[in-house]
Structure formats: C-alpha cells, structure tokens
Design a protein around this motif. Sequence first.
Motif, short mmCIF file in Angstrom:
data_model
loop_
_atom_site.label_atom_id
_atom_site.label_comp_id
_atom_site.label_asym_id
_atom_site.label_seq_id
_atom_site.Cartn_x
_atom_site.Cartn_y
_atom_site.Cartn_z
N ARG A 1 99.47 116.42 -110.26
CA ARG A 1 99.18 115.34 -111.11
C ARG A 1 97.87 114.63 -110.60
NH1 ARG A 1 103.44 111.11 -110.19
NH2 ARG A 1 102.83 110.32 -112.23
N LEU A 2 97.05 115.64 -110.50
CA LEU A 2 95.74 115.19 -109.96
C LEU A 2 94.94 114.20 -111.10
CD1 LEU A 2 93.43 115.57 -107.76
CD2 LEU A 2 92.56 117.56 -109.05
N TRP A 3 95.02 114.51 -112.18
CA TRP A 3 94.30 113.67 -113.13
C TRP A 3 95.18 112.43 -113.92
CZ3 TRP A 3 90.07 115.04 -111.57
CH2 TRP A 3 89.65 116.20 -111.55
N ASP A 4 96.49 112.34 -113.24
CA ASP A 4 97.45 111.21 -113.64
C ASP A 4 96.78 109.79 -112.92
OD1 ASP A 4 98.65 113.12 -115.10
OD2 ASP A 4 100.74 113.03 -113.91
N VAL A 5 96.69 108.93 -114.06
CA VAL A 5 96.14 107.56 -113.23
C VAL A 5 97.31 106.84 -112.44
CG1 VAL A 5 95.60 105.28 -113.85
CG2 VAL A 5 94.49 107.24 -115.15
N ASP A 6 98.47 107.16 -112.78
CA ASP A 6 99.57 106.47 -112.17
C ASP A 6 99.86 107.19 -110.76
OD1 ASP A 6 100.87 108.44 -113.29
OD2 ASP A 6 102.67 107.30 -114.28
N ALA A 7 99.10 108.29 -110.42
CA ALA A 7 99.59 108.90 -109.24
C ALA A 7 98.25 108.66 -108.20
CB ALA A 7 99.49 110.36 -109.39
N GLN A 8 97.37 107.87 -108.84
CA GLN A 8 96.20 107.49 -107.88
C GLN A 8 96.81 106.97 -106.55
OE1 GLN A 8 92.98 105.57 -109.91
NE2 GLN A 8 92.58 107.48 -111.03
N VAL A 9 96.22 107.04 -105.50
CA VAL A 9 96.48 106.19 -104.28
C VAL A 9 96.12 104.97 -104.23
CG1 VAL A 9 96.38 106.17 -101.76
CG2 VAL A 9 96.49 108.50 -102.80
N LYS A 10 97.03 103.89 -103.94
CA LYS A 10 96.25 102.58 -104.08
C LYS A 10 95.33 102.16 -102.70
CE LYS A 10 99.03 101.40 -107.37
NZ LYS A 10 99.50 102.56 -107.67
N PRO A 11 94.26 101.20 -103.10
CA PRO A 11 93.43 101.06 -102.10
C PRO A 11 94.17 100.40 -100.68
CG PRO A 11 92.78 100.23 -104.11
CD PRO A 11 94.08 100.59 -104.42
N GLY A 12 93.60 100.93 -99.67
CA GLY A 12 94.51 100.64 -98.58
C GLY A 12 95.42 101.30 -97.81
N ALA A 13 95.89 102.17 -98.60
CA ALA A 13 97.03 103.24 -98.35
C ALA A 13 96.42 104.19 -97.45
CB ALA A 13 97.70 103.80 -99.48
N LEU A 14 95.55 104.38 -97.13
CA LEU A 14 94.99 105.59 -96.28
C LEU A 14 94.01 104.74 -95.19
CD1 LEU A 14 94.21 108.57 -98.46
CD2 LEU A 14 96.23 108.17 -96.73
N PRO A 15 93.79 105.55 -93.87
CA PRO A 15 92.78 104.69 -93.02
C PRO A 15 91.46 104.62 -93.72
CG PRO A 15 94.41 106.31 -92.20
CD PRO A 15 94.50 106.54 -93.43
N THR A 16 90.68 103.90 -93.22
CA THR A 16 89.34 103.48 -93.89
C THR A 16 88.37 104.60 -93.02
OG1 THR A 16 88.75 101.56 -92.41
CG2 THR A 16 89.59 101.05 -94.72
N ALA A 17 87.09 104.99 -93.44
CA ALA A 17 85.95 105.61 -92.85
C ALA A 17 85.80 104.67 -91.40
CB ALA A 17 85.01 105.90 -93.69
N GLY A 18 85.79 103.41 -91.69
CA GLY A 18 85.30 102.87 -90.36
C GLY A 18 86.57 102.80 -89.16
N SER A 19 87.66 102.53 -89.65
CA SER A 19 88.81 102.88 -88.67
C SER A 19 88.85 104.29 -88.02
CB SER A 19 90.06 102.40 -89.20
OG SER A 19 90.71 103.45 -90.51
N ILE A 20 88.48 105.48 -88.95
CA ILE A 20 88.52 106.52 -88.40
C ILE A 20 87.56 106.66 -87.09
CG2 ILE A 20 88.42 109.07 -88.66
CD1 ILE A 20 89.61 108.37 -91.60
N LEU A 21 86.27 106.43 -87.60
CA LEU A 21 85.17 106.41 -86.80
C LEU A 21 85.23 105.85 -85.33
CD1 LEU A 21 82.16 106.15 -89.27
CD2 LEU A 21 82.98 108.17 -87.91
#
Length: 209
Positions: free
Chosen positions: A163-183
Amino acid sequence: MSSSSDPHALDTIEALESLYGTPVGRSLTKEIDYISDHYRAFVEAAPFVVISSVGPEGTDATPRGDPPGFVRVADQKTVLIPDRRGNNRIDTLRNIVRDPRVSLLFLVPGVGETLRINGRASITADPALCEEFSIQGKPARCVIRVAAERVYFQCSKALIRSRLWDVDAQVKPGALPTAGSILKALSTEPFDADEYDRNYPKHMRKTIY
C-alpha cells in the motif's frame, strides 16, 4: 543435500526450482537488453531511483531523487544519473570505481509497476555534462553513466501489498525515532537531538542543492 543447520534451507538452484517451478513466460518476455520507448517513458516519469552496487566491503543500495526526468536516457543502451551534494560517504561511487555492476529500480508515484535496469556503470566529472544537470544554479557533482544490459518492468504486486501509494497508510509524524534521537543514541560525544531536529528543515533548504 543442504549444508545448513536448517533442514529446510534452500541453498541450491535445484532446491529453489523444485519449490517455485519454471518462470512465468511473460516474466521472460518483458526482459530486453535495451531501453525501449515504453521503458524510456518510465525512466522519464520517475522522480526516484534506487541504485544497488557492490564493492569489496559488500553491497549497497542508495536512493536518488529529483524532479521527474532527472535520469536522462542518452540512447537505447545508456542512462545518465546526476550525483548531488550529500554527506560525502560516496559509498555508491566508491563501489562503481572498483566494480561497475549496478542495478537500478525506478519508482513513479501512483504507478504500481516499477522498472529495473541492470548494467555497468562509470563516472564522469565532465564540467559541460555536469552543467547540463544543474538545478538552482548548482551543477551535478558528477554523472553516473549506466550501460544497460537487462531492462524489464516489475509487476505491481509488491506495491499493492505494501500500500505504498495509499495516503491512509502513511506513517503519522512522531511514530518513528527522529534523526536527532538516533544520532544522539549512537554518538559518543554530547549531542543535542532536539536542536538537530529543530534546525534540520532549515539546513535541508540550504543544502539540498
């Protein structure tokens, strides 16, 4: 007989073929050794390509993106890919210098089929050619020239399943670690993750080209 500790390992061609059988005829028909007009249309519509390369340290896959048409079809056997400024790891370029074999995977937003080109790459820093790929007054750092050897499209099953192009399958902001937190987690020195994430959009606008 399998040499693996897994008794169900598929580690021979014969084992694979016994499970999967013969290729579907159409999957072979679509493979050609040049860039047809149909396949050229895919390349020229794609704003995104993944380049897979291999070197002494192992394999690598890297994304490249620009406005549609940024990968140029020079002729039926050749595509040209501009290389932009980045973090200077240049993993793909290092690999190409030592082993020219590459694979390209083109994606077009909203289209289920993808296009694959396998071939051999070389790199040029020809100033005139790099200038032809300028965006916002910034020429390409170099241009990757890929001589196509195998070209074919991939059916849409993977993109439909994901469902790569499905808008309702997009991951919500904040659901994954940020680049800053990983670094921050990986840094051995003090690192301000919040400041990094806060400043990154401005940094991106200044350095994207």
